[in-house]
Design a protein around this motif. Structure first.
Motif, PDB file in Angstrom:
ATOM      1  N   LEU A   1       1.566  11.495  11.615  1.00  0.00           N
ATOM      2  CA  LEU A   1       0.438  10.626  11.330  1.00  0.00           C
ATOM      3  C   LEU A   1       0.664   9.915  10.004  1.00  0.00           C
ATOM      4  N   ARG A   2       0.053   8.773   9.887  1.00  0.00           N
ATOM      5  CA  ARG A   2       0.202   7.963   8.680  1.00  0.00           C
ATOM      6  C   ARG A   2      -1.135   7.909   7.947  1.00  0.00           C
ATOM      7  N   ILE A   3      -1.073   8.131   6.646  1.00  0.00           N
ATOM      8  CA  ILE A   3      -2.261   8.147   5.804  1.00  0.00           C
ATOM      9  C   ILE A   3      -2.090   7.078   4.727  1.00  0.00           C
ATOM     10  N   THR A   4      -3.098   6.263   4.558  1.00  0.00           N
ATOM     11  CA  THR A   4      -3.087   5.258   3.495  1.00  0.00           C
ATOM     12  C   THR A   4      -3.870   5.790   2.300  1.00  0.00           C
ATOM     13  N   VAL A   5      -3.204   5.860   1.155  1.00  0.00           N
ATOM     14  CA  VAL A   5      -3.841   6.366  -0.069  1.00  0.00           C
ATOM     15  C   VAL A   5      -4.617   5.227  -0.713  1.00  0.00           C
TER      16      VAL A   5
ATOM     17  N   PRO B   1       0.824  -1.199   0.000  1.00  0.00           N
ATOM     18  CA  PRO B   1       0.000   0.000   0.000  1.00  0.00           C
ATOM     19  C   PRO B   1       0.865   1.259   0.000  1.00  0.00           C
ATOM     20  N   LEU B   2       0.347   2.336  -0.606  1.00  0.00           N
ATOM     21  CA  LEU B   2       1.085   3.597  -0.647  1.00  0.00           C
ATOM     22  C   LEU B   2       0.661   4.433   0.551  1.00  0.00           C
ATOM     23  N   ARG B   3       1.647   4.909   1.289  1.00  0.00           N
ATOM     24  CA  ARG B   3       1.371   5.631   2.527  1.00  0.00           C
ATOM     25  C   ARG B   3       2.012   7.010   2.498  1.00  0.00           C
ATOM     26  N   VAL B   4       1.373   7.939   3.177  1.00  0.00           N
ATOM     27  CA  VAL B   4       1.875   9.297   3.315  1.00  0.00           C
ATOM     28  C   VAL B   4       2.181   9.545   4.783  1.00  0.00           C
ATOM     29  N   ARG B   5       3.333  10.138   5.019  1.00  0.00           N
ATOM     30  CA  ARG B   5       3.715  10.532   6.372  1.00  0.00           C
ATOM     31  C   ARG B   5       3.532  12.051   6.469  1.00  0.00           C
ATOM     32  N   ALA B   6       2.554  12.480   7.244  1.00  0.00           N
ATOM     33  CA  ALA B   6       2.261  13.901   7.391  1.00  0.00           C
ATOM     34  C   ALA B   6       2.359  14.290   8.866  1.00  0.00           C
TER      35      ALA B   6
END
Length: 334
Positions: free
Chosen positions: A305-309, A242-247
C-alpha cells in the motif's frame, strides 16, 4: 509510616516513568490504542535528468546536495550548432512563404501586357502570311511562281497560325493565374518548412536542462566540456514532494484498512509523528520484501500500500524504515 508512604510514592513514580519510556511494557495502553501497525520504507523517488539533444555541455550550475525548485536551470549545452540550423529553418520558411504568395497573387499587370503584345505580334505575322498565300494562289497554275515557293508560303501561313494560337493560350494562362493544385502544393511546402522550424526551436529549448519538480541533487554525473548523447544522465534529482511511504499489510489484516484512512508514521530515532493517508492498496498479493522489518515471517503473503505523508520534513529520509499506525483500523476478526 512516612517511610512506607515514600516507598509507595517512589514505586508509583518508577512505574510511571517505565510506562512513559517503554509504553508500559503492554501494561499501559499506548497513544495508538489498538491501532494496526504496519511496516515499510519511505519511497525512493529519483529522476535522471538528461538532455534530449546531443552536444557539448557548456555549464552545470548545481552541485550535489543543492535544493532545486521546479523550473530551475540545471545545465546547458552549447547552442551554436542549433542556432545555425534555426537560421536555416527561418530562411526556408521565408522562401516557401514567398513562393506561395507569388502563386496566390497571380501574374503582374506587366506580365499580362507582355503576353498581349506577343498575341498582337503573332496576329500580325499570321495576317501577313495569309495575305501572301492569297496573292500567290492565282500565280501557281500559270507557272508564274514555282511550286516550291507556293508550298513555302503555305508552310509559313500554318506556322504563323500555330504561333498565334500559342500566344493566345499564354495570354489566357497569364490572366487565369496559378492552378489550385500548385497553390495547394506551395501551401503544403510552407507548412512543412514551419514544422521544421518548430522542431529546431524545440531543440534549441532543449539545450537548457531545467528541473521538472522540486528536489535535491544527489548525483552530478557529467561536467562542462563533456560530449553527451540524448538521454545520457547528467544529474540525478531526489524528489522531495510529495513524500510517500511504501508499507505492507498481511492478508489477515487486509479487510481492516481502506484507502483514505488516516495513519501515523514514525521512524526510529525520530520523536516526531507524521500524519499520512492511505492512498492505494495493491490488488495483488506478494511475499514480504526482505527490506521490510516486520514481526511476522518474511514468507507471509502481504499486500503493498502507498501512504502519502502530509507534513514531512528533512528528518524523514528516502529509504528509511518506518512504522505505520492505522488508528482507525477495523477490529481484528477472531
Amino acid at each position: 509510616m512516612d517511610r512506607k508512604r515514600i516507598a509507595i510514592g517512589l514505586g508509583v513514580l518508577a512505574l510511571a516513568i517505565a510506562a512513559f519510556v517503554t509504553r508500559g511494557f503492554g501494561l499501559v495502553p499506548s497513544g495508538d490504542g489498538d491501532a494496526l501497525r504496519l511496516y515499510g520504507n519511505v519511497d525512493i523517488r529519483e529522476v535522471d535528468m538528461a538532455f534530449r539533444v546531443p552536444g557539448r555541455i557548456d555549464t552545470v550550475v548545481v552541485e550535489e546536495g543543492d535544493k532545486v525548485a521546479r523550473g530551475a536551470l540545471l545545465a546547458t549545452i552549447d547552442p551554436a550548432p542549433i542556432d545555425a540550423r534555426a537560421q536555416q529553418a527561418e530562411a526556408s520558411v521565408a522562401q516557401a512563404r514567398a513562393a506561395l504568395a507569388k502563386l496566390q497573387n497571380g501574374n503582374r499587370p506587366q506580365d499580362i501586357a507582355q503576353a498581349q503584345a506577343r498575341v498582337a505580334a503573332a496576329q500580325a505575322a499570321a495576317g501577313k502570311a495569309r495575305e501572301d498565300v492569297e496573292r500567290r494562289r492565282p500565280l501557281v497554275e500559270p507557272g508564274a511562281i514555282s511550286r516550291q515557293l507556293w508550298e513555302q508560303s503555305l508552310a509559313e501561313r500554318d506556322s504563323a497560325d500555330a504561333r498565334l494560337a500559342e500566344a493566345r493560350e499564354a495570354l489566357s494562362l497569364a490572366r487565369t493565374g496559378a492552378r489550385a493544385e500548385d497553390i495547394a502544393a506551395a501551401q503544403a511546402q510552407l507548412e512543412a518548412s514551419e514544422a521544421a522550424r518548430r522542431g529546431v526551436s524545440t531543440d534549441l529549448g532543449d539545450t537548457r536542462l531545467v528541473a521538472k519538480a522540486q528536489g535535491t541533487v544527489v548525483t552530478r554525473a557529467r561536467e562542462p566540456g563533456a560530449m553527451v548523447q540524448p538521454g545520457e544522465t547528467v544529474l540525478t534529482i531526489s524528489l522531495d514532494r510529495p513524500l510517500r511511504v511504501r508499507a505492507y499489510v498481511s492478508e489477515t489484516d487486509l479487510s481492516r484498512i481502506a484507502p483514505g484512512m488516516a495513519v501515523t508514521v514514525r521512524a526510529d530515532g525520530n520523536p516526531r509523528a507524521y500524519r499520512g493517508t492511505i492512498g492505494y492498496i495493491s490488488p495483488r498479493a506478494e511475499f514480504t520484501p526482505k527490506s521490510v522489518e516486520t514481526e511476522n515471517l518474511r514468507t507471509d503473503l502481504v499486500y503493498r500500500l502507498r501512504i502519502t505523508v502530509e507534513n514531512p520534513d528533512n528528518a524523514l529520509r528516502q529509504g528509511q524504515p518506518v512504522t505505520v499506525s492505522v488508528t482507525g483500523a477495523k477490529p481484528a476478526r477472531d
